[in-house]
Design an enzyme around this catalytic site. Sequence first.
Site, PDB file in Angstrom:
ATOM      1  N   THR A 279       0.876  -1.174   0.090  1.00 52.39           N
ATOM      2  CA  THR A 279      -0.044  -0.047   0.020  1.00 52.39           C
ATOM      3  C   THR A 279       0.910   1.109   0.032  1.00 52.39           C
ATOM      4  O   THR A 279       1.960   1.311   0.563  1.00 52.39           O
ATOM      5  CB  THR A 279      -1.082  -0.012   1.230  1.00 52.39           C
ATOM      6  OG1 THR A 279      -1.844  -1.013   0.908  1.00 52.39           O
ATOM      7  CG2 THR A 279      -1.898   1.500   1.418  1.00 52.39           C
TER       8      THR A 279
ATOM      9  N   PHE B 248       1.035   5.168   0.852  1.00 54.18           N
ATOM     10  CA  PHE B 248       0.461   6.279   1.662  1.00 54.18           C
ATOM     11  C   PHE B 248       1.170   7.698   1.300  1.00 54.18           C
ATOM     12  O   PHE B 248       2.230   7.417   0.615  1.00 54.18           O
ATOM     13  CB  PHE B 248       0.863   6.208   2.990  1.00 54.18           C
ATOM     14  CG  PHE B 248       0.141   4.858   3.674  1.00 54.18           C
ATOM     15  CD1 PHE B 248      -0.942   4.529   3.962  1.00 54.18           C
ATOM     16  CD2 PHE B 248       1.200   3.564   3.502  1.00 54.18           C
ATOM     17  CE1 PHE B 248      -1.349   3.328   4.582  1.00 54.18           C
ATOM     18  CE2 PHE B 248       0.566   2.299   3.865  1.00 54.18           C
ATOM     19  CZ  PHE B 248      -0.734   2.211   4.513  1.00 54.18           C
TER      20      PHE B 248
END
Lengths: 306, 306, 306, 306
Positions: free
Chosen positions: C173, C175
């Site tokens: 992921t 960010f």
Amino acid sequence: MRVAYLGPDGTFTSEAARRAVPGAEGEPLATIPDVVEAVRTGRAPLGIVPIENSIEGSVNLTLDELAFGPVGVSIRGEVTLPIAMHLLVRHGTTLDAVRVVRSQPHALAQCRGWLGRHLPAAERQAATSTAAAAREVAAGDGSVAALGPAVAGERYGLAVLARDVQDHGGNTTRFVLLGTAMAMPTGADKTSLVVFFGEDRPGLLLRVLDEFALRGVNLTKIESRPTKQSLGEYAILIDCAGHVCDARVGEALRSVHRHAAELRVLGSYPRADGLVSVPAAADSDEAYRRAADWYADLLAAVDSPP
Amino acid sequence: MRVAYLGPDGTFTSEAARRAVPGAEGEPLATIPDVVEAVRTGRAPLGIVPIENSIEGSVNLTLDELAFGPVGVSIRGEVTLPIAMHLLVRHGTTLDAVRVVRSQPHALAQCRGWLGRHLPAAERQAATSTAAAAREVAAGDGSVAALGPAVAGERYGLAVLARDVQDHGGNTTRFVLLGTAMAMPTGADKTSLVVFFGEDRPGLLLRVLDEFALRGVNLTKIESRPTKQSLGEYAILIDCAGHVCDARVGEALRSVHRHAAELRVLGSYPRADGLVSVPAAADSDEAYRRAADWYADLLAAVDSPP
Amino acid sequence: MRVAYLGPDGTFTSEAARRAVPGAEGEPLATIPDVVEAVRTGRAPLGIVPIENSIEGSVNLTLDELAFGPVGVSIRGEVTLPIAMHLLVRHGTTLDAVRVVRSQPHALAQCRGWLGRHLPAAERQAATSTAAAAREVAAGDGSVAALGPAVAGERYGLAVLARDVQDHGGNTTRFVLLGTAMAMPTGADKTSLVVFFGEDRPGLLLRVLDEFALRGVNLTKIESRPTKQSLGEYAILIDCAGHVCDARVGEALRSVHRHAAELRVLGSYPRADGLVSVPAAADSDEAYRRAADWYADLLAAVDSPP
Amino acid sequence: MRVAYLGPDGTFTSEAARRAVPGAEGEPLATIPDVVEAVRTGRAPLGIVPIENSIEGSVNLTLDELAFGPVGVSIRGEVTLPIAMHLLVRHGTTLDAVRVVRSQPHALAQCRGWLGRHLPAAERQAATSTAAAAREVAAGDGSVAALGPAVAGERYGLAVLARDVQDHGGNTTRFVLLGTAMAMPTGADKTSLVVFFGEDRPGLLLRVLDEFALRGVNLTKIESRPTKQSLGEYAILIDCAGHVCDARVGEALRSVHRHAAELRVLGSYPRADGLVSVPAAADSDEAYRRAADWYADLLAAVDSPP
């Protein structure tokens, strides 16, 4: 085998004819249109004419005859010759005896610097060809010199008073061999074509170039030419690498055909420089074949009419 | 005719299935992959799943199943439905009695503004679908409300306490009808495809878009998606106007096929908005036909092997 | 230094916040819009939110808040984290005692294969976050398991019953770190922007991509997003290599600005992968400077008004 | 005001000089390079030379002198003249008495069809200009005719035996007015430039055209020219709509400058046809100004070094 060429004998073109078709019987004709016409009507199976000089640029008469004249003639070969200009005189003439220099105007222009340094006072006179100038020198009184190739001097029994008098080195002329069919692909080919723009459509030129670029087809020459109607209406003459039988060239041509007012292919022929066109994998005939097979399978997955 | 769809009954998808194939027998399945799989294996001749919401964007599970799952399924139709969210409660419940609001997380997000103004203190709880939320409200004690479509309220006997509570007007969801073959061309078609980029090749995306643009094929949607290997490796999902049977679309696809690591056509199908694709003259099937004829004539002018 | 982040504590985002600004005081907020709003209004100098998952794709809520929300927030950094999902239970619970699996719906989807093989009969229940699921497991009776990161298990005192249960390896992921100013250029930068298409203008997308390609600016991500008006009206979100201070990026942006309905730069920031952008000579800042000097000289050769 | 022009008096160029600078004192020079040189060195403030004929194409000597000669000369105007060729003879000469036709070789070529029909037996002789041919006819014995403009007949007291004998109607020549500075923008301008290709770089030509097309700058002429080194190395001569002071032209030129081996602007000047360039909104000076302002604001949002 007979080859019609732009005469008279003793010009660079006669030399190019000998190189293009060794052993052929040369037939000198008076004008470029005469040579093209002889091939078009079948009176001569082959013809040779100059198409481009490295200094003067295109030979417009040849381009226009091929691009805008009646169809039925194909370029099927090319020959390039280095152009060396010599100062030709009657035997016995010395430099300070020369009062007049005759030649074809382009030849005079190409030797302007040399003439300015060595014969500043001599009158420049125009002739219809370098060979005609040589012939006139041979028939003259010794105060006239011609600018022309060695072959012209030999043909008319002249002496070479100064060699290589052209201002720029590397002067080369390209000649094309004409016939009624295109040559078979060799892998090192070139294709010449003319695209007609019906209206002044901005963006069409860019599109045409894009069609070739996207398929990895390199352009070796591009030139806009007036189409004999009025200033501002152009056709584009393009030389590209590859042969009309290459899949990538064929698809590019069909795309241009869809967008242009008219498209004329002047011919596909082996390149004089022998440079082989190696397409990227995605532009190869094999890639086109695989894509066609894939598409055929795809269409099989569409509902059929009941 | 049976249509598998993403259940349960009472969702927007069940409504879309009814509209896509009127009179068909609906078969609710638990997940999007279940619906796709049922069509792929032939257990259901047709299937319907949501693919895109005007606010939330793509339904990734559907895209990934079609783009990256096993082949054998085609999109053969699409339906768009306006999405109206209502606050659904047991009969008799009033707004100040609501302590909990349940719904599918996307639905909760779409009504965030309204909830903030009217039910700031209520707890938000996630449900697996709007229909599941409605069912849970029906089984609850009256302090729970659901956000969902009218059809969910009807299915579970709930009252509509507030209508159209979504924050943005014009909320629409697009559903696709799946089968094993593509639909026949209608003139108002759309084609969905996935282009895989084998390596991170700059310029390939631009080329792909160019292949469509040069042939006058409009793109209606473009989206990069990770291919499940690692962050930064993408496939591109494209919707374009036209049908794979259109010559311009076919040539664009074959060109992309030559350059991409892989090309998957998800289907050609009639557009929900009925917008007819009228190609420019140069991009019409007729222009492609004429260009093909011209090229065949051209090839006939090449020397044949002896 | 305080960093607002999408809470609760015990999520991947809290871990990202720690890595992005080591030693900072973390402030968990309830929603992504809350984090963005805190930075925009100055209540928190920095914020961190998830923006993209290698499997799920973009986090639409983050994209939409940055792309379509009020201006005043810039992306000024990025962090990528590998995502490992574990099956978390109360100490003592065994696999055959698990009746329910709870997690954020995306997490459930990412572990579907594993759950199908090892817990086919367990009910899947949605939670609002992986950390919320873990908290609920801790408060439950031992028949419930959560899917979540190790940090969530530690935070709520749970045991890890099975490690790395996600179906696909390489799950990551990304960010973004938010602030009110962009970061200074480092040579290894990325720029995120949003282009708004006022009307459905075919060719505009291609032009936008062309503006970057022509200047040697690589795009690392492209995605069309609905602009919340109606299905079919899109904005394009683009990540490109380079910094707004690079001459080539600046000229590309100004060109897009001239053609787009609106252009919003979300920020320039150092790339997480540290990849340095080395432009071709013609695209370097130095080449732009020389061209500007040349042009200034050229203008000096224009007649001045009398 | 003095205007140097390609003499002698009595040519089309002398007529063009009168029209370009009404009331100016004309100064005939012997060659095109002489005229260019006179302007370059300041001996004449203005000069006029032919640059393009609608049938013959470019005047290579002019192009090469401007494109490849020393810098310091700018095109600052253009004039187009219809070219009508007449058969000029001494008073009293009839058609059947004509044994020789003299003219500049291009003029002979343009009347080839008419001569073939009406004077098939007459010898064609080359002259250095149409005016020289007329002068030679005046000095001859009545068996020689010249092909040339009406002005040449008047200058040397000849009769017009046949009018408008050129094969193609609409024959026009374009002349350029030379000076040492470019003209100020009028809104209906043209810019001429030369792009040098250092190496045979495929794709560079396309890029150059793209730089103009992307900014809505139309090209009115394009031509490749050998750069005097060896066959196959070209420069591209381009005429485009607009003035170097236009923002869109300026940015296109700076972009070409970054990519080309060399870029030479021959001049910006009012178009002879008066066609006003109205850019699309996105290509206007105003749009460039707004984009520059927007970008300045953007840079203000980047962190400053501490």
